[in-house]
Design an enzyme around this catalytic site. Structure first.
Site, PDB file in Angstrom:
ATOM      1  N   HIS A   1       0.814  -1.224   0.000  1.00 55.51           N
ATOM      2  CA  HIS A   1       0.000   0.000   0.000  1.00 55.51           C
ATOM      3  C   HIS A   1       0.843   1.269   0.000  1.00 55.51           C
ATOM      4  CE1 HIS A   1      -4.018  -1.832   0.624  1.00 55.51           C
ATOM      5  NE2 HIS A   1      -3.264  -2.843   1.018  1.00 55.51           N
TER       6      HIS A   1
ATOM      7  N   ASP B   1       3.346   9.393  -0.870  1.00 56.39           N
ATOM      8  CA  ASP B   1       2.167   8.644  -0.458  1.00 56.39           C
ATOM      9  C   ASP B   1       1.965   7.520  -1.464  1.00 56.39           C
ATOM     10  OD1 ASP B   1      -0.089   8.112   1.074  1.00 56.39           O
ATOM     11  OD2 ASP B   1      -0.706  10.214   1.126  1.00 56.39           O
TER      12      ASP B   1
HETATM   13  P1  ADQ Z   1      -3.141   6.175   4.702  1.00 55.45           P
HETATM   14  O1  ADQ Z   1      -1.727   6.648   4.853  1.00 55.45           O
HETATM   15  O2  ADQ Z   1      -3.879   6.039   5.955  1.00 55.45           O
HETATM   16  O3  ADQ Z   1      -3.224   4.803   3.886  1.00 55.45           O
HETATM   17  P2  ADQ Z   1      -5.088   7.496   2.803  1.00 55.45           P
HETATM   18  O4  ADQ Z   1      -5.038   6.766   1.532  1.00 55.45           O
HETATM   19  O5  ADQ Z   1      -5.242   8.961   2.612  1.00 55.45           O
HETATM   20  O6  ADQ Z   1      -3.812   7.309   3.717  1.00 55.45           O
HETATM   21  O7  ADQ Z   1      -6.314   6.932   3.600  1.00 55.45           O
HETATM   22  C1  ADQ Z   1      -6.751   7.557   4.755  1.00 55.45           C
HETATM   23  C2  ADQ Z   1      -8.207   7.153   5.027  1.00 55.45           C
HETATM   24  O8  ADQ Z   1      -8.485   7.536   6.360  1.00 55.45           O
HETATM   25  C3  ADQ Z   1      -9.169   7.889   4.108  1.00 55.45           C
HETATM   26  O9  ADQ Z   1     -10.198   7.014   3.738  1.00 55.45           O
HETATM   27  C4  ADQ Z   1      -9.689   9.012   4.999  1.00 55.45           C
HETATM   28  O10 ADQ Z   1     -11.029   9.379   4.752  1.00 55.45           O
HETATM   29  C5  ADQ Z   1      -9.589   8.401   6.375  1.00 55.45           C
HETATM   30  N1  ADQ Z   1      -9.351   9.489   7.341  1.00 55.45           N
HETATM   31  C6  ADQ Z   1      -8.323  10.342   7.388  1.00 55.45           C
HETATM   32  N2  ADQ Z   1      -8.513  11.244   8.378  1.00 55.45           N
HETATM   33  C7  ADQ Z   1      -9.695  10.943   8.945  1.00 55.45           C
HETATM   34  C8  ADQ Z   1     -10.463  11.500  10.012  1.00 55.45           C
HETATM   35  N3  ADQ Z   1     -10.071  12.570  10.692  1.00 55.45           N
HETATM   36  N4  ADQ Z   1     -11.609  10.905  10.314  1.00 55.45           N
HETATM   37  C9  ADQ Z   1     -12.029   9.822   9.635  1.00 55.45           C
HETATM   38  N5  ADQ Z   1     -11.368   9.266   8.619  1.00 55.45           N
HETATM   39  C10 ADQ Z   1     -10.218   9.819   8.287  1.00 55.45           C
HETATM   40  C11 ADQ Z   1      -2.300   3.896   3.288  1.00 55.45           C
HETATM   41  C12 ADQ Z   1      -1.287   4.520   2.320  1.00 55.45           C
HETATM   42  C13 ADQ Z   1      -2.015   5.316   1.250  1.00 55.45           C
HETATM   43  C14 ADQ Z   1      -3.019   4.412   0.522  1.00 55.45           C
HETATM   44  C15 ADQ Z   1      -3.896   3.676   1.510  1.00 55.45           C
HETATM   45  C16 ADQ Z   1      -4.760   2.618   0.826  1.00 55.45           C
HETATM   46  O11 ADQ Z   1      -0.373   5.353   3.033  1.00 55.45           O
HETATM   47  O12 ADQ Z   1      -1.085   5.873   0.321  1.00 55.45           O
HETATM   48  O13 ADQ Z   1      -3.827   5.200  -0.328  1.00 55.45           O
HETATM   49  O14 ADQ Z   1      -3.122   3.003   2.498  1.00 55.45           O
HETATM   50  O15 ADQ Z   1      -3.995   1.764   0.048  1.00 55.45           O
END
Ligand code: ADQ
Length: 465
Positions: free
Chosen positions: A158, A367
């Site tokens: 990921h 990311d």
């Molecule tokens: P993350 O680093 O966690 O994931 P991201 O892909 O942005 O990053 O996913 C975050 C998730 O958490 C989103 O669905 C978002 O809505 C949720 N989230 C963030 N802040 C929140 C809050 N305050 N309240 C509720 N929900 C919140 C890792 C990798 C990424 C990759 C994903 C999936 O680092 O690059 O996209 O896995 O593969």
């Protein structure tokens, strides 16, 4: 149809599509894939016990079973907080300055992968396919092979794959990557990460690579390496947008902005997300325009994560200091330009906040993908969509080319992009959004899981020598 076994560090069963939606897209995708094929979701329970026993807790979920094990505190320190989050995570996000190379971390990581293989092996039946998630388990496939497992086993990473020059700073990197070649299929979020992996395999292992099929061959072992960009669960997310919660959240945030344009950031509080750099860009914008406090409100939602790790405590302190200083310098008696909120919200609320915001600021330094960028696009009003400002260094930038793409290290460029977004004519906003939305809608997480599993079930590997 083959039974599916998913392995991930934590097991988090989605309660159902379109429900309150507290879980992320990954939980939804895994639950959907397991529901369709039947099978087992295996991982750490999140609980600690004094001594590791390997005892499995089996529970029925919706059409499949969850199987979890407890870990002992030393395992959690060395494998999870240690090697996974203090060694691999920073290194794979290009933060070699933060990567810690402790022998105990490496040993704990190997030990927990061995434990997981021991507990998982008895669950695997002849026709099962095993799908392993993420950097916690790079050597798990090899451990299972060593125990005689001949099933199809795939890995999806990921997070980014680092450039070869950085990866070689990791002690025993050759062994770690050689172990990965026991997977039949390795999936990456983007072509860039895939190419870095192929470069490493060629340079450090003398691998033969067939670019067309993605076949990587070292000695008598071969694996297929391909990009499978993850998406959001589009239908589930859009259904959340119809809820009262989403509508109320949109009104609540929109109504409180006092006619200012709202820009939003939603990120786990992680140094890879470029949060201090984002404040620096806003500093440029506000210092260059006297009246900006009356024009722009920036809402940063940043729930703390990995709080046991020092670099996460530091990024939190840095951000608190920066937002405090910023607001001290740029607030008026009745207006504060940055609202900094350290907590999670349910996904319906997030939908409403995204929709209220006319600018989505997604500026990670690195990311793997970044699903917030996709959620922001999905949540926009088609008749009056907002503008996505997106880092070139997120995997999502390969697909979302109609965003305003920026270098997050260049505060001037980010500031100009925010200014451009604030003044972008409706016709251009619509034209960009339509293209972005088509990508988010058509490449969703359900299709992602189907594509990966189709690749994993295709072309069975030759038996191991
Ligand atoms: P993350 O680093 O966690 O994931 P991201 O892909 O942005 O990053 O996913 C975050 C998730 O958490 C989103 O669905 C978002 O809505 C949720 N989230 C963030 N802040 C929140 C809050 N305050 N309240 C509720 N929900 C919140 C890792 C990798 C990424 C990759 C994903 C999936 O680092 O690059 O996209 O896995 O593969």
């Amino acid at each position: 149809m083959s039974r599916l076994i998913v392995v991930s560090n934590r097991v988090s069963v989605a309660k159902g599509r379109g429900a309150a939606g507290a879980q992320g897209g990954l939980a939804v995708a895994m639950s959907a894939a397991l529901h369709k094929r039947g099978g087992i979701w295996f991982g750490w329970s999140g609980n600690e016990v004094e001594h590791f026993t390997g005892q499995l807790t089996m529970e029925r979920a919706d059409g499949f079973t969850t199987a979890t094990v407890d870990l002992e505190p030393q395992d959690v320190d060395e494998y999870y907080n240690g090697y996974a989050n203090r060694t691999l995570w920073p290194l794979f996000h290009y933060r070699i300055d933060l990567a810690e190379y402790e022998n105990e971390f490496g040993r704990g990581y190997e030990r927990v992968n061995e434990h997981f293989a021991n507990s998982l092996h008895p669950l695997i039946e002849e026709e099962d396919v095993v799908w392993v998630q993420d950097y916690h388990f790079l050597p798990l496939g090899e451990r299972l092979r060593a125990q005689g497992v001949r099933n199809r086993i795939g890995l999806f990473l990921h997070i980014p794959w680092p450039p070869t020059r950085l990866l070689v700073s990791l002690p025993h990197h050759e062994r770690l990557v050689a172990a990965m070649l026991h997977y039949d299929v390795i999936g990456f979020q983007s072509v860039e990460w895939l190419e870095s992996f192929l470069h490493y395999c060629r340079k450090e292992h003398g691998a033969e690579v067939d670019e067309d099929s993605g076949t990587v061959r070292i000695g008598n072992r071969s694996t297929i390496a391909r990009a499978f960009p993850i998406g959001i669960d589009h239908d589930e997310f859009m259904a959340l947008g119809e809820t009262e919660i989403a509508k109320r959240s949109q009104q609540r945030l929109g109504g409180s902005a006092r006619k200012r344009t709202i820009a939003i950031g939603v990120d786990r509080l992680d140094y890879s997300k470029g949060l201090p750099e984002r404040i620096d860009a806003l500093e440029r914008l506000f210092s260059g325009h006297d009246d900006m406090v009356n024009q722009l409100l920036f809402v940063q939602i940043a729930p703390p994560s990995r709080e046991d790790v020092r670099s996460y405590q530091q990024i939190r302190a840095t951000l608190e200091q920066k937002t405090g200083q910023f607001n001290g310098a740029h607030s008026d008696v009745d207006l504060v330009p940055i609202r900094y909120v350290n907590r999670g919200f349910c996904r319906a609320e997030l939908f409403g906040f995204y929709r209220a915001a006319k600018i989505g600021l997604v500026t990670p330094l690195r990311d793997g993908m970044n699903l917030v960028a996709k959620e922001y696009v999905a949540a926009q009003d088609p008749e009056d969509p907002g503008v996505l400002v997106l880092s070139r260094f997120a995997g999502a930038a390969e697909q979302l080319t109609d965003a305003l793409l920026v270098n997050p290290h260049d505060g001037g460029e980010v500031a100009r992009a925010i200014w451009t977004a604030m003044h972008m004519p409706l016709a251009e906003r619509k034209a960009r959004w339509e293209k972005l939305y088509a990508v988010v809608r058509d490449a969703d997480v359900i299709g992602w899981a189907d594509d990966f599993l189709a690749a994993l079930m295709q072309d069975p590997a030759l038996p191991e020598a």
